[in-house]
Design an enzyme around this catalytic site. Structure first.
Site, PDB file in Angstrom:
ATOM      1  N   SER A   1       0.816  -1.222   0.000  1.00  0.00           N
ATOM      2  CA  SER A   1       0.000   0.000   0.000  1.00  0.00           C
ATOM      3  C   SER A   1       0.847   1.269   0.000  1.00  0.00           C
ATOM      4  O   SER A   1       1.583   1.504  -0.938  1.00  0.00           O
ATOM      5  CB  SER A   1      -0.969  -0.050   1.186  1.00  0.00           C
TER       6      SER A   1
ATOM      7  N   ASP B   1      -6.148   2.169  -3.380  1.00  0.00           N
ATOM      8  CA  ASP B   1      -7.468   1.952  -2.779  1.00  0.00           C
ATOM      9  C   ASP B   1      -7.960   3.219  -2.080  1.00  0.00           C
ATOM     10  O   ASP B   1      -9.129   3.324  -1.736  1.00  0.00           O
ATOM     11  CB  ASP B   1      -7.507   0.725  -1.845  1.00  0.00           C
TER      12      ASP B   1
ATOM     13  N   ASP C   1      -2.824   6.512  -3.040  1.00  0.00           N
ATOM     14  CA  ASP C   1      -1.744   5.817  -2.332  1.00  0.00           C
ATOM     15  C   ASP C   1      -1.166   4.733  -3.273  1.00  0.00           C
ATOM     16  O   ASP C   1      -1.604   4.605  -4.418  1.00  0.00           O
ATOM     17  CB  ASP C   1      -2.223   5.256  -0.981  1.00  0.00           C
TER      18      ASP C   1
ATOM     19  N   ASP D   1      -1.266   1.464  -3.718  1.00  0.00           N
ATOM     20  CA  ASP D   1      -2.055   0.405  -4.361  1.00  0.00           C
ATOM     21  C   ASP D   1      -3.434   0.904  -4.780  1.00  0.00           C
ATOM     22  O   ASP D   1      -4.299   0.114  -5.155  1.00  0.00           O
ATOM     23  CB  ASP D   1      -2.162  -0.831  -3.462  1.00  0.00           C
TER      24      ASP D   1
HETATM   25 MG    MG Z   1      -3.712   1.268   0.164  1.00  0.00          MG
END
Ligand code: MG
Length: 466
Positions: free
Chosen positions: A100, A247, A243, A245
């Site tokens: 992440s 999400d 961010d 990744d």
């Molecule tokens: Mg994330």
């Protein structure tokens, strides 16, 4: 039992904690767990843009194949894009290799259930039991799984998002948007989503780079100086930062000001509940009361959960909620899928703006004002439970309304205080909120002292052997 999974999957520094050996063994444990339900599970695997992505993906895939799972490689993609593919196609599970927003030396492994949600803690415990108990069941040579690649996940995901917003209304507005993907996996999706929605886009850090040379991956104000500046200079309607990744999405208003995640959450909740006229919105107990105030005003209801997006997602599913999320920019749109999704958040925010005559800063200004103070204080891990119990006993005598969903949240007329033991560190987190900053600070300070005094009394008892 030793814990492997943290609040967001298994994470660590590559070639220190997060090794190819760990990924191989974990792949075997995940596969062995999946095989309890199905003889030949089909598992989607994908990664973010980190340098170690192939090393960990190959090792984890080998583990899955060795226990008789078929593995399908979806390539580099946002975590929610993999989750969407798992939900929509005939996958039995998914594995995403990502850390992440952590710095580039980190990486991690997260497991996705057949319906696209993150695994529940009880499922992770079963995998940990297999992993630590050496219960991995390798198959015979002729039952080893097959490995293939599928490049359709990204277009499937993009179509899914565009079908769930009023794209025509957004296109007419011809928004000017500065997008900062932070060199993360969002770069393979978010620029296209904006283009498809008729936006004029200015791209920052939208090249995949496992070293995150453009900016640090966490979308906090100190990392977004350039984005804020460019939004203002370019006269853009808004800026967006993702961010690593993808999400979570954080917005910048047209004046170049950072919009905190609790504000964008409240704004979208207001919009969504107003459209439906009622409905449940789910969030952890740590979220600002700003959300509850606007949701109630529009005829909706807020349900509180323990901290952690998988918990929010599961409660949303159970309660048929219309919206949910966290104050860090991780928002969940159930009509799309039960997980945090940055591209969906961007599309919905554009729809909201397209249906309003106001600018983002004007809309944020209309939200109720609350001041949240976040502090922490040390407490040895072995005392956390006892300290919390003692604190609950004490506050129960003094206050009528307390909530023990996660730690203890104490409601009082001037605001609320949340005292919560950290799941990973030897600390208590103390959040206090009030309409007045001074009051919030005073409340937070008071409860830091309260926790400190209980910890110190208990430490003395331990020393004396009482
Ligand atoms: Mg994330």
């Amino acid at each position: 039992m030793t814990r492997l999974f943290g609040t967001n999957g298994v994470r660590g520094v590559v070639n220190e904690e997060m090794t190819a050996e760990l990924a191989l063994k974990l792949g075997g444990a995940i596969g062995t767990y999946l095989k309890k339900a199905k003889s030949r599970p089909k598992v989607a695997i994908g990664t973010d843009a980190r340098i170690s992505n192939h090393m960990l993906k190959s090792a984890c895939s080998s583990g899955l194949l060795s226990v008789g799972c078929d593995v399908v490689d979806l390539g580099i993609l946002p975590t929610p894009a993999l989750q969407y593919a798992v939900k929509e196609k005939d996958f039995d599970a998914g594995v995403i290799i990502t850390a992440s927003h952590n710095p580039p030396q980190f990486n991690g492994i997260k497991v996705i259930d057949f319906d696209g949600t993150e695994l529940a803690r009880s499922q992770e415990e079963e995998i940990e039991d297999i992993y630590f108990g050496n219960k991995i069941k390798r198959v015979q040579w002729n039952e080893v799984g097959s490995f293939s690649a599928w490049d359709g996940a990204i277009s499937l995901y993009k179509k899914g998002i565009l079908s769930k917003v009023d794209a025509d209304t957004i296109r007419k507005k011809k928004f000017r948007v500065v997008l900062d993907c932070g060199n993360g996996a969002g770069a393979v999706v978010a620029p296209d989503i904006l283009r498809e929605l008729g936006c004029e886009t200015i791209l920052l850090n939208c090249e995949l780079d496992g070293l995150f040379r453009g900016r640090a991956s966490e979308p906090v104000p100190e990392n977004l100086g350039k984005l804020m500046k460019v939004v203002k200079e370019e006269g853009a309607h808004l800026g967006v930062a993702l961010d690593g990744d993808a999400d979570r999405a954080i917005f910048i208003d047209e004046n170049g000001n950072y919009v905190y995640g609790d504000k964008s959450f409240a704004l979208l909740a207001k919009y969504i509940v107003e459209k439906k006229g009622k409905g449940k919105v789910v969030t952890p107990v740590s979220t600002s009361s700003c959300l509850e105030e606007v949701v109630r005003e529009k005829g909706g209801e807020v349900l509180y959960t323990a901290v952690g997006s998988p918990i929010v997602a599961r409660v949303m599913k159970r309660e048929k909620a219309i919206f949910g999320g966290e104050e860090n920019g991780g928002l969940i749109f159930p009509e799309h899928q039960y997980c945090r999704d940055s591209s969906m958040t961007i599309a919905k925010m554009l729809e909201l703006l397209a249906n309003s005559e106001k600018t983002l800063s004007e809309l944020i200004d209309e939200l109720p004002k609350y001041e949240l103070v976040k502090l922490k204080t040390h407490c040895p891990n072995h005392l956390k439970e006892k300290v919390l119990k003692k604190l609950v006993e004490k506050v129960k005598e003094r206050f009528d309304k307390i909530d023990e969903t996660d730690g203890v949240k104490i409601y009082m007329k001037e605001g609320w205080v949340l005292v919560r033991p950290s799941g990973t560190e030897p600390i208590f987190r103390i959040f206090a909120e009030s309409k007045d900053k001074e009051v919030a600070r005073e409340l937070a300070d008071r409860y830091v002292k309260e926790v400190n005094s209980i910890v110190s009394a208990m430490s003395q008892c331990y020393q004396l052997g009482i």
